[in-house]
Enzyme design. Structure first.
Site, PDB file in Angstrom:
ATOM      1  N   CYS A 101      -0.901   4.495   1.618  1.00 34.22           N
ATOM      2  CA  CYS A 101      -0.397   4.115   3.145  1.00 34.22           C
ATOM      3  C   CYS A 101       1.284   4.405   4.051  1.00 34.22           C
ATOM      4  O   CYS A 101       1.441   4.722   4.740  1.00 34.22           O
ATOM      5  CB  CYS A 101      -0.842   3.137   3.891  1.00 34.22           C
ATOM      6  SG  CYS A 101      -2.344   2.563   2.816  1.00 34.22           S
ATOM      7  N   ASP A 102       2.191   3.738   3.344  1.00 31.59           N
ATOM      8  CA  ASP A 102       3.096   3.507   3.360  1.00 31.59           C
ATOM      9  C   ASP A 102       4.209   4.570   2.812  1.00 31.59           C
ATOM     10  O   ASP A 102       5.354   4.996   3.419  1.00 31.59           O
ATOM     11  CB  ASP A 102       3.838   2.263   3.904  1.00 31.59           C
ATOM     12  CG  ASP A 102       3.010   1.051   4.801  1.00 31.59           C
ATOM     13  OD1 ASP A 102       2.025   1.815   5.429  1.00 31.59           O
ATOM     14  OD2 ASP A 102       3.080   0.431   4.202  1.00 31.59           O
ATOM     15  N   CYS A 150       1.412  -1.124  -0.209  1.00 28.88           N
ATOM     16  CA  CYS A 150      -0.028  -0.014  -0.267  1.00 28.88           C
ATOM     17  C   CYS A 150       1.008   1.455  -0.118  1.00 28.88           C
ATOM     18  O   CYS A 150       1.483   1.963   1.193  1.00 28.88           O
ATOM     19  CB  CYS A 150      -1.027  -0.242   1.060  1.00 28.88           C
ATOM     20  SG  CYS A 150      -1.700   1.493   1.631  1.00 28.88           S
TER      21      CYS A 150
HETATM   22  C1  LIG Z   1       0.633  -3.823   4.503  1.00 33.26           C
HETATM   23  C2  LIG Z   1      -0.415  -2.615   4.347  1.00 33.26           C
HETATM   24  C3  LIG Z   1      -0.144  -1.506   5.259  1.00 33.26           C
HETATM   25  C4  LIG Z   1      -1.835  -0.372   5.557  1.00 33.26           C
HETATM   26  N1  LIG Z   1      -0.981   0.446   5.880  1.00 33.26           N
HETATM   27  C5  LIG Z   1      -2.513   1.914   5.972  1.00 33.26           C
HETATM   28  C6  LIG Z   1      -2.172   2.470   6.250  1.00 33.26           C
HETATM   29  O1  LIG Z   1      -0.924   3.407   6.588  1.00 33.26           O
HETATM   30  N2  LIG Z   1      -3.076   4.068   6.503  1.00 33.26           N
HETATM   31  C7  LIG Z   1      -4.569   3.145   6.671  1.00 33.26           C
HETATM   32  O2  LIG Z   1      -4.902   3.923   6.398  1.00 33.26           O
HETATM   33  N3  LIG Z   1      -4.653   2.011   5.605  1.00 33.26           N
HETATM   34  C8  LIG Z   1      -4.005   1.609   5.741  1.00 33.26           C
HETATM   35  N4  LIG Z   1      -3.934   0.076   5.013  1.00 33.26           N
HETATM   36  C9  LIG Z   1      -5.021  -0.533   4.779  1.00 33.26           C
HETATM   37  C10 LIG Z   1      -6.000  -1.331   5.540  1.00 33.26           C
HETATM   38  O3  LIG Z   1      -5.332  -1.426   6.407  1.00 33.26           O
HETATM   39  C11 LIG Z   1      -7.590  -1.181   5.286  1.00 33.26           C
HETATM   40  O4  LIG Z   1      -8.002  -0.283   3.863  1.00 33.26           O
HETATM   41  C12 LIG Z   1      -7.962  -1.368   6.529  1.00 33.26           C
HETATM   42  O5  LIG Z   1      -7.775  -2.738   6.950  1.00 33.26           O
HETATM   43  C13 LIG Z   1      -9.247  -2.314   5.374  1.00 33.26           C
HETATM   44  O6  LIG Z   1     -10.774  -2.830   6.524  1.00 33.26           O
HETATM   45  P1  LIG Z   1     -11.617  -3.350   7.325  1.00 33.26           P
HETATM   46  O7  LIG Z   1     -12.248  -4.225   7.979  1.00 33.26           O
HETATM   47  O8  LIG Z   1     -12.655  -3.196   5.339  1.00 33.26           O
HETATM   48  O9  LIG Z   1     -10.966  -4.908   6.376  1.00 33.26           O
HETATM   49  P2  LIG Z   1      -9.291  -6.065   6.698  1.00 33.26           P
HETATM   50  O10 LIG Z   1      -8.752  -5.524   7.465  1.00 33.26           O
HETATM   51  O11 LIG Z   1      -9.090  -6.395   5.473  1.00 33.26           O
HETATM   52  O12 LIG Z   1      -9.843  -6.730   7.757  1.00 33.26           O
HETATM   53  C14 LIG Z   1     -10.714  -7.790   7.844  1.00 33.26           C
HETATM   54  C15 LIG Z   1     -10.455  -9.381   8.251  1.00 33.26           C
HETATM   55  O13 LIG Z   1     -12.394 -10.405   8.458  1.00 33.26           O
HETATM   56  C16 LIG Z   1     -11.478 -11.538   8.179  1.00 33.26           C
HETATM   57  N5  LIG Z   1     -12.380 -12.752   7.381  1.00 33.26           N
HETATM   58  C17 LIG Z   1     -11.764 -12.340   6.142  1.00 33.26           C
HETATM   59  N6  LIG Z   1     -13.216 -13.837   5.329  1.00 33.26           N
HETATM   60  C18 LIG Z   1     -13.766 -14.499   6.870  1.00 33.26           C
HETATM   61  C19 LIG Z   1     -14.712 -15.802   7.111  1.00 33.26           C
HETATM   62  N7  LIG Z   1     -14.547 -16.099   6.257  1.00 33.26           N
HETATM   63  N8  LIG Z   1     -14.687 -16.174   8.445  1.00 33.26           N
HETATM   64  C20 LIG Z   1     -14.185 -15.111   9.318  1.00 33.26           C
HETATM   65  N9  LIG Z   1     -13.464 -13.715   9.079  1.00 33.26           N
HETATM   66  C21 LIG Z   1     -12.933 -14.126   8.126  1.00 33.26           C
HETATM   67  C22 LIG Z   1     -10.100 -11.098   8.122  1.00 33.26           C
HETATM   68  O14 LIG Z   1      -9.656 -12.178   8.676  1.00 33.26           O
HETATM   69  C23 LIG Z   1     -10.007 -10.027   8.635  1.00 33.26           C
HETATM   70  O15 LIG Z   1      -9.271  -9.743   9.654  1.00 33.26           O
HETATM   71  C24 LIG Z   1      -2.665  -0.721   4.840  1.00 33.26           C
HETATM   72  C25 LIG Z   1      -2.970  -1.940   3.855  1.00 33.26           C
HETATM   73  C26 LIG Z   1      -2.139  -3.159   3.486  1.00 33.26           C
HETATM   74  C27 LIG Z   1      -1.970  -4.190   3.521  1.00 33.26           C
END
Ligand SMILES: Cc1cc2nc3c(=O)[nH]c(=O)nc-3n(C[C@H](O)[C@H](O)[C@H](O)COP(=O)(O)OP(=O)(O)OC[C@H]3O[C@@H](n4cnc5c(N)ncnc54)[C@H](O)[C@@H]3O)c2cc1C
Length: 368
Positions: A151-152, A148
């Protein structure tokens, strides 16, 4: 052995920023939500807390002027959701049935029925699967390797240093162009001799004199150590097989994202990539009572703060949905929030001012 059976008003899938924000709002509304998240899985790089668990500094989440470590931020989210009474279950959901309400979810040990479902299962960055890419301590993920750039990219470790972006599509061009603001030079490493990106993105990238392309080349290995982070990559020419090390301070893998929607395939409306479609300015899906928030329905912004924002929306949407469901009284009558009673034989509706009207709904009310 029979499975444990639970019934809930609100079940949330996923404990990233979207799921935990939905939990905070639902719990504060006294809905006692159950949040289900998958156990840690090193291979898939997933763990309760979601994608931020695999990063280090988060500098753009409002409220933390000095920045915060990704896992610390998610621990705070979780504590806040716990404080208001969210129940947590760590399990893979193996099957869902969304054809009728209550919806049914299956884990290895439980059968869970729920009146509303909030899907916050996020998305997963696609990785190359090469040595050095895994999360620290197994690799340099979060320590110079990222998926990302938004983000980074602005982190101090990447300022005025050579950076590598892997990929040849729109995401890679976007990330590489963005990174030229910070790196001394940005090198796009691509397996082919031309890009997959749209014409406009290509033109923009080619016009940027801080961007350079390394064609017909694969990244075989990420080099570095825990102390210094990433120091380079090992490259190989896919046509000649020639190998060599290339110095850089950061590697951004930009080969795409995959929404975590396998579980819902065929049951809920998605776009062609698999992102869940939500309706207008809401988190409603095509199934009444099922809401989606965060990266699982957002292929555009993909940030923690936008995920949290839509998590809040999903909780409010599900709360309003529940408010409008009729409640069954011990007499068998149903009462709606507007104060209407539907008689137990469902023949009549008694309005709050005492009028009795025939219970004609849907097609019958339209005279069909
Ligand atoms: C390396 C990296 C760095 C980042 N840095 C930043 C940053 O600095 N600032 C920023 O704003 N954003 C950052 N992001 C982006 C940010 O992390 C995402 O936009 C955010 O986490 C999305 O949140 P979410 O709750 O939609 O999903 P996610 O964070 O993807 O969480 C989804 C959850 O659902 C669970 N899940 C999936 N399928 C199942 C299932 N079948 N049964 C049970 N559980 C399940 C997964 O295990 C996971 O824990 C970064 C992303 C990455 C990859």
């Amino acid at each position: 052995m029979s499975k444990e059976t639970l019934h809930k008003e609100v079940v949330i899938i996923g404990s990233g920023p979207a799921g935990l924000t939905a939990a905070i709002y639902s719990a504060r509304a006294n809905l006692k939500p159950l949040l289900i998240d998958a156990p840690p899985d090193a291979e898939k790089q997933t763990s309760p807390g979601g994608q931020l668990m695999i990063t280090t500094d988060v500098e753009n989440y409002p409220g933390f002027s000095k920045g915060i470590q990704g896992p610390d931020l998610m621990a705070e989210f979780r504590r806040q959701a716990e404080r208001f009474g969210t129940e947590f279950l760590e399990a893979w959901i193996t099957k869902v049935e969304l054809q009728q309400r209550p919806f049914t979810l299956y884990t290895k040990d439980q059968v869970i029925t729920t009146e509303t479902l909030i899907i916050a299962s996020g998305a997963s960055a696609k990785w190359l699967g090469i040595p050095g890419e895994a999360k620290i301590p197994d690799g340099l993920g979060g320590h110079g390797v990222s998926a990302c750039a938004t983000c980074d990219g602005p982190l101090p470790a990447f300022r005025n240093k050579p950076l590598v972006v892997v990929g040849g599509g729109d995401t890679a061009m976007e990330e590489a162009t963005f990174l030229t603001r910070y790196g001394s030079r940005v090198y796009v490493v691509h397996r082919r001799d031309k890009l997959r990106a749209s014409k406009i993105m290509q033109e923009k990238a080619f016009a940027n004199d801080k961007l350079e392309f390394i064609w017909d080349t694969a990244v075989d290995k990420i080099l570095g150590n825990q102390k210094d982070g990433v120091t380079g990559v090992q490259l190989s020419n896919v046509k000649t097989g020639e190998q060599g090390d290339f110095p850089c301070a950061g590697v951004f893998i930009a080969i795409g994202h995959k929404p975590n929607t396998e579980l819902f395939k065929g049951q809920i409306e998605t776009d062609e990539i698999g992102y869940i479609k939500t309706s207008g300015h809401s988190t409603a899906t095509n199934i009444p009572g099922v809401f989606a928030c965060g990266d699982v329905q957002d292929s555009v912004y993909r940030q923690a703060v936008t995920a949290a924002g839509t998590g809040c929306m999903a909780a409010l949407d599900s709360e309003r949905f529940l408010d409008h469901l009729p409640i069954v009284m011990p007499t068998g009558d149903e009462v709606t929030m507007e104060g209407e009673h539907v008689t137990a034989d469902r023949e009549a509706i008694i309005t709050p001012d005492g009028h009795i009207v025939p219970n004609k709904t849907g097609a019958a009310a339209q005279g069909d």
